[in-house]
Design an enzyme around this catalytic site. Structure first.
Site, short mmCIF file in Angstrom:
data_model
loop_
_atom_site.label_atom_id
_atom_site.label_comp_id
_atom_site.label_asym_id
_atom_site.label_seq_id
_atom_site.Cartn_x
_atom_site.Cartn_y
_atom_site.Cartn_z
N LEU A 105 37.36 -10.65 9.91
CA LEU A 105 37.91 -9.89 11.02
C LEU A 105 37.98 -10.85 12.19
CD1 LEU A 105 36.00 -6.48 10.88
CD2 LEU A 105 38.46 -6.80 10.59
N ASP A 106 39.09 -10.85 12.93
CA ASP A 106 39.20 -11.85 13.98
C ASP A 106 38.25 -11.55 15.14
OD1 ASP A 106 40.58 -10.35 16.14
OD2 ASP A 106 42.24 -10.26 14.72
N TYR A 107 38.10 -12.51 16.02
CA TYR A 107 37.11 -12.49 17.09
C TYR A 107 37.22 -11.23 17.95
CZ TYR A 107 34.41 -14.38 21.06
OH TYR A 107 33.49 -14.59 22.04
N ASN A 108 38.45 -10.78 18.21
CA ASN A 108 38.68 -9.64 19.10
C ASN A 108 38.82 -8.31 18.36
OD1 ASN A 108 38.71 -11.11 21.60
ND2 ASN A 108 40.69 -11.95 20.98
N SER A 109 38.51 -8.29 17.06
CA SER A 109 38.57 -7.06 16.28
C SER A 109 37.15 -6.64 15.89
CB SER A 109 39.42 -7.25 15.02
OG SER A 109 40.76 -7.54 15.35
#
Length: 249
Positions: A105-109
């Site tokens: 999951l990306d950093y902002n998710s």
């Protein structure tokens, strides 16, 4: 003798994910019976062959652990902190087993993230042919039209090719923003964000609710739990079904 690919052996013994194990082999960190191996197709038998990694013998098979984490925004899906950014592993208790995230999951998710030291299962779950459904709730900019939803459902053309059909439900539609529930069956990098950007509705907030048979449930950001025996059994049954299907059984 039961020979397996060397990277699979390293993953099953908890040294690294399959991908990281391939890097160890390619860069000459692994020796089998005194010979440095750099060929990814090389096979060995862990019960017979001497396997050495950077001068250390192959560890015994670890106890298998399966952790479900609600990843908060602001954490990396990596095994160590990078450039001052925190790793999701810092949210888990210290344990003898080395766990690895299954996918990213990306950093902002935020949302559901599975971590395990079961390398064989990880490889199955991430294989393109597995097509594990992944469900997200996306808050996006602007009012999403019926035509926009149809585009997402039928496939959106991205720079790396068209996406497969997705399941899309509109949970909320307002003038300034909309909330969508989107289920995809692929694992491309930042796929949901790129799909929504492509139809003119950038993602404001993204949370993963489900991955395959697993659900986030009531876990709060930063909370975790171990999978129960039924959940592990379901995952492994799906693993067996995919393997049997692949071999035509």
């Amino acid at each position: 003798m039961v020979k397996q690919r060397l990277q699979k052996i390293l993953a099953e013994h908890g040294l690294a994910s399959r991908r990281l194990a391939e890097g160890l082999i390619s860069s000459g960190h692994v020796a089998v019976n005194g010979v440095i191996i750099s060929e990814l197709g090389f096979k060995a038998d862990a019960t017979v062959d001497s396997i050495i990694i950077d001068g250390q013998p192959l560890p015994k098979l670890p106890d298998l652990r399966y952790m479900l984490l609600h990843k908060p925004i602001g954490y990396l899906c990596s095994v160590k902190d990078e450039h001052g950014k925190k790793s999701v592993l810092s949210l888990l208790p210290k344990m003898p087993e080395r766990l690895y995230p299954v996918g990213r999951l990306d950093y902002n998710s935020s949302g559901l993230l599975l971590l395990t030291n079961d390398g064989a299962l990880t490889n199955i779950l991430l294989h393109p042919s597995y097509k594990a459904p992944k469900t997200y709730r996306a808050d996006v900019s602007g009012p999403v039209s019926v035509a926009d939803v149809d585009k997402l459902r039928n496939g959106v053309l991205l720079e790396d090719g068209p996406t497969a059909p997705a399941r899309v439900n509109v949970l909320r539609r307002a003038q300034g923003s909309s909330t969508l529930e989107i289920t995809i069956y692929e694992g491309r990098k930042r796929q949901i964000r790129r799909m929504c950007q492509q139809i003119g509705h950038p993602v404001r907030q993204l949370i993963r609710l489900r991955f395959g048979p697993l659900s986030l449930g009531q876990l709060k950001p930063g909370q975790w739990r171990e999978l129960n025996s039924h959940e592990v059994r379901v995952l492994k049954n799906e693993q067996t079904m995919r393997r049997n299907s692949k071999h035509g059984r």
